[in-house]
Design a protein around this motif. Structure first.
Motif, PDB file in Angstrom:
ATOM      1  N   PHE A  82      -3.002 -13.301  -1.139  1.00  0.00           N
ATOM      2  CA  PHE A  82      -3.189 -11.857  -1.181  1.00  0.00           C
ATOM      3  C   PHE A  82      -3.524 -11.402  -2.591  1.00  0.00           C
ATOM      4  O   PHE A  82      -3.017 -11.961  -3.566  1.00  0.00           O
ATOM      5  N   ALA A  83      -4.318 -10.356  -2.681  1.00  0.00           N
ATOM      6  CA  ALA A  83      -4.548  -9.672  -3.948  1.00  0.00           C
ATOM      7  C   ALA A  83      -3.440  -8.643  -4.138  1.00  0.00           C
ATOM      8  O   ALA A  83      -2.789  -8.221  -3.172  1.00  0.00           O
ATOM      9  N   LYS A  84      -3.238  -8.228  -5.354  1.00  0.00           N
ATOM     10  CA  LYS A  84      -2.266  -7.182  -5.646  1.00  0.00           C
ATOM     11  C   LYS A  84      -2.631  -5.937  -4.838  1.00  0.00           C
ATOM     12  O   LYS A  84      -3.784  -5.524  -4.792  1.00  0.00           O
ATOM     13  N   GLY A  85      -1.634  -5.357  -4.163  1.00  0.00           N
ATOM     14  CA  GLY A  85      -1.830  -4.124  -3.413  1.00  0.00           C
ATOM     15  C   GLY A  85      -2.248  -4.302  -1.967  1.00  0.00           C
ATOM     16  O   GLY A  85      -2.239  -3.343  -1.199  1.00  0.00           O
ATOM     17  N   GLU A  86      -2.592  -5.520  -1.560  1.00  0.00           N
ATOM     18  CA  GLU A  86      -2.956  -5.752  -0.164  1.00  0.00           C
ATOM     19  C   GLU A  86      -1.720  -5.679   0.722  1.00  0.00           C
ATOM     20  O   GLU A  86      -0.610  -6.029   0.302  1.00  0.00           O
ATOM     21  N   VAL A  87      -1.921  -5.263   1.981  1.00  0.00           N
ATOM     22  CA  VAL A  87      -0.826  -5.232   2.939  1.00  0.00           C
ATOM     23  C   VAL A  87      -0.488  -6.665   3.329  1.00  0.00           C
ATOM     24  O   VAL A  87      -1.344  -7.413   3.801  1.00  0.00           O
ATOM     25  N   ALA A  88       0.769  -7.038   3.109  1.00  0.00           N
ATOM     26  CA  ALA A  88       1.214  -8.398   3.387  1.00  0.00           C
ATOM     27  C   ALA A  88       2.144  -8.466   4.590  1.00  0.00           C
ATOM     28  O   ALA A  88       2.462  -9.549   5.073  1.00  0.00           O
ATOM     29  N   GLY A  89       2.588  -7.317   5.075  1.00  0.00           N
ATOM     30  CA  GLY A  89       3.490  -7.294   6.221  1.00  0.00           C
ATOM     31  C   GLY A  89       3.806  -5.873   6.615  1.00  0.00           C
ATOM     32  O   GLY A  89       3.304  -4.910   6.014  1.00  0.00           O
ATOM     33  N   VAL A  90       4.648  -5.765   7.632  1.00  0.00           N
ATOM     34  CA  VAL A  90       5.053  -4.454   8.145  1.00  0.00           C
ATOM     35  C   VAL A  90       6.540  -4.504   8.427  1.00  0.00           C
ATOM     36  O   VAL A  90       7.067  -5.520   8.886  1.00  0.00           O
ATOM     37  N   VAL A  91       7.193  -3.392   8.150  1.00  0.00           N
ATOM     38  CA  VAL A  91       8.593  -3.243   8.516  1.00  0.00           C
ATOM     39  C   VAL A  91       8.693  -2.007   9.408  1.00  0.00           C
ATOM     40  O   VAL A  91       8.112  -0.974   9.102  1.00  0.00           O
ATOM     41  N   GLU A  92       9.391  -2.157  10.531  1.00  0.00           N
ATOM     42  CA  GLU A  92       9.559  -1.046  11.466  1.00  0.00           C
ATOM     43  C   GLU A  92      11.033  -0.718  11.582  1.00  0.00           C
ATOM     44  O   GLU A  92      11.877  -1.602  11.633  1.00  0.00           O
ATOM     45  N   SER A  93      11.288   0.587  11.632  1.00  0.00           N
ATOM     46  CA  SER A  93      12.663   1.047  11.784  1.00  0.00           C
ATOM     47  C   SER A  93      12.725   2.020  12.950  1.00  0.00           C
ATOM     48  O   SER A  93      11.710   2.320  13.579  1.00  0.00           O
ATOM     49  N   VAL A  94      13.916   2.540  13.203  1.00  0.00           N
ATOM     50  CA  VAL A  94      14.068   3.539  14.257  1.00  0.00           C
ATOM     51  C   VAL A  94      13.346   4.829  13.885  1.00  0.00           C
ATOM     52  O   VAL A  94      12.994   5.611  14.757  1.00  0.00           O
ATOM     53  N   LYS A  95      13.064   5.042  12.593  1.00  0.00           N
ATOM     54  CA  LYS A  95      12.395   6.253  12.121  1.00  0.00           C
ATOM     55  C   LYS A  95      10.884   6.103  11.989  1.00  0.00           C
ATOM     56  O   LYS A  95      10.144   7.040  12.257  1.00  0.00           O
ATOM     57  N   ALA A  96      10.423   4.955  11.490  1.00  0.00           N
ATOM     58  CA  ALA A  96       9.011   4.823  11.120  1.00  0.00           C
ATOM     59  C   ALA A  96       8.626   3.362  10.930  1.00  0.00           C
ATOM     60  O   ALA A  96       9.476   2.477  10.943  1.00  0.00           O
ATOM     61  N   ALA A  97       7.339   3.164  10.729  1.00  0.00           N
ATOM     62  CA  ALA A  97       6.827   1.852  10.332  1.00  0.00           C
ATOM     63  C   ALA A  97       6.213   2.004   8.949  1.00  0.00           C
ATOM     64  O   ALA A  97       5.658   3.054   8.621  1.00  0.00           O
ATOM     65  N   ALA A  98       6.331   0.967   8.143  1.00  0.00           N
ATOM     66  CA  ALA A  98       5.784   1.023   6.785  1.00  0.00           C
ATOM     67  C   ALA A  98       5.160  -0.320   6.440  1.00  0.00           C
ATOM     68  O   ALA A  98       5.656  -1.376   6.836  1.00  0.00           O
ATOM     69  N   ASP A  99       4.052  -0.256   5.715  1.00  0.00           N
ATOM     70  CA  ASP A  99       3.408  -1.470   5.232  1.00  0.00           C
ATOM     71  C   ASP A  99       4.187  -2.035   4.058  1.00  0.00           C
ATOM     72  O   ASP A  99       4.770  -1.295   3.269  1.00  0.00           O
ATOM     73  N   ILE A 100       4.171  -3.345   3.948  1.00  0.00           N
ATOM     74  CA  ILE A 100       4.719  -4.044   2.788  1.00  0.00           C
ATOM     75  C   ILE A 100       3.518  -4.499   1.974  1.00  0.00           C
ATOM     76  O   ILE A 100       2.681  -5.251   2.474  1.00  0.00           O
ATOM     77  N   TYR A 101       3.430  -4.029   0.743  1.00  0.00           N
ATOM     78  CA  TYR A 101       2.297  -4.341  -0.116  1.00  0.00           C
ATOM     79  C   TYR A 101       2.636  -5.494  -1.054  1.00  0.00           C
ATOM     80  O   TYR A 101       3.765  -5.592  -1.542  1.00  0.00           O
ATOM     81  N   MET A 102       1.644  -6.312  -1.308  1.00  0.00           N
ATOM     82  CA  MET A 102       1.824  -7.421  -2.244  1.00  0.00           C
ATOM     83  C   MET A 102       1.933  -6.829  -3.651  1.00  0.00           C
ATOM     84  O   MET A 102       1.013  -6.157  -4.116  1.00  0.00           O
ATOM     85  N   PRO A 103       3.070  -7.038  -4.328  1.00  0.00           N
ATOM     86  CA  PRO A 103       3.247  -6.431  -5.651  1.00  0.00           C
ATOM     87  C   PRO A 103       2.326  -7.013  -6.724  1.00  0.00           C
ATOM     88  O   PRO A 103       1.954  -6.321  -7.660  1.00  0.00           O
TER      89      PRO A 103
END
Length: 125
Positions: free
Chosen positions: A47-68
């Motif tokens: 992955f390049a810096k800033g690319e989406v590397a994964g997703v985390v989902e909760s009872v409230k929302a989903a959020a992308d995990i970005y490559m730091p």
């Protein structure tokens, strides 16, 4: 061990001069609420810096995990896949997401340290 932070609320901790562990911060976990699912990257994917590397989902929302920083995924936390609540209970420890082989240490060096991240949190709320 040196830990740095991103504006997107990921943390990255050096394991040695070329390997690091990545996860979400306590702030991110608090904002998400109870994590119910994680989508982790494939081992070997680069992955390049800033690319989406994964997703985390909760009872409230989903959020992308970005490559730091740019890197190759060398390991994923299978325990987290099996038990996503680890991201709630211990986001900075057992709730880590993946490990990477660092491509460019200069990208790590410019990330926020703990005091800068705390200042960023205060200024962004």
């Amino acid at each position: 061990m040196t830990v740095k932070y991103t504006n997107d609320h990921e943390w990255i901790q050096l394991e040695d001069h070329e390997a690091a562990v990545v996860g979400i911060t306590l702030h991110a976990q608090d904002a998400l609420g109870d994590v119910v699912f994680v989508d982790l990257p494939e081992v070997g994917k680069v992955f390049a810096k800033g690319e989406v590397a994964g997703v985390v989902e909760s009872v409230k929302a989903a959020a992308d995990i970005y490559m730091p920083i740019a890197g190759e995924v060398t390991e994923v936390n299978e325990d987290l896949r099996e038990n996503p609540s680890l991201a709630n209970n211990d986001p900075m420890g057992n709730g880590w997401f993946f490990k990477i082989l660092i491509k460019d240490m200069a990208e790590f060096d410019v990330l926020m340290d703990e005091p800068d991240y705390q200042k960023f949190l205060k200024e962004s709320t």
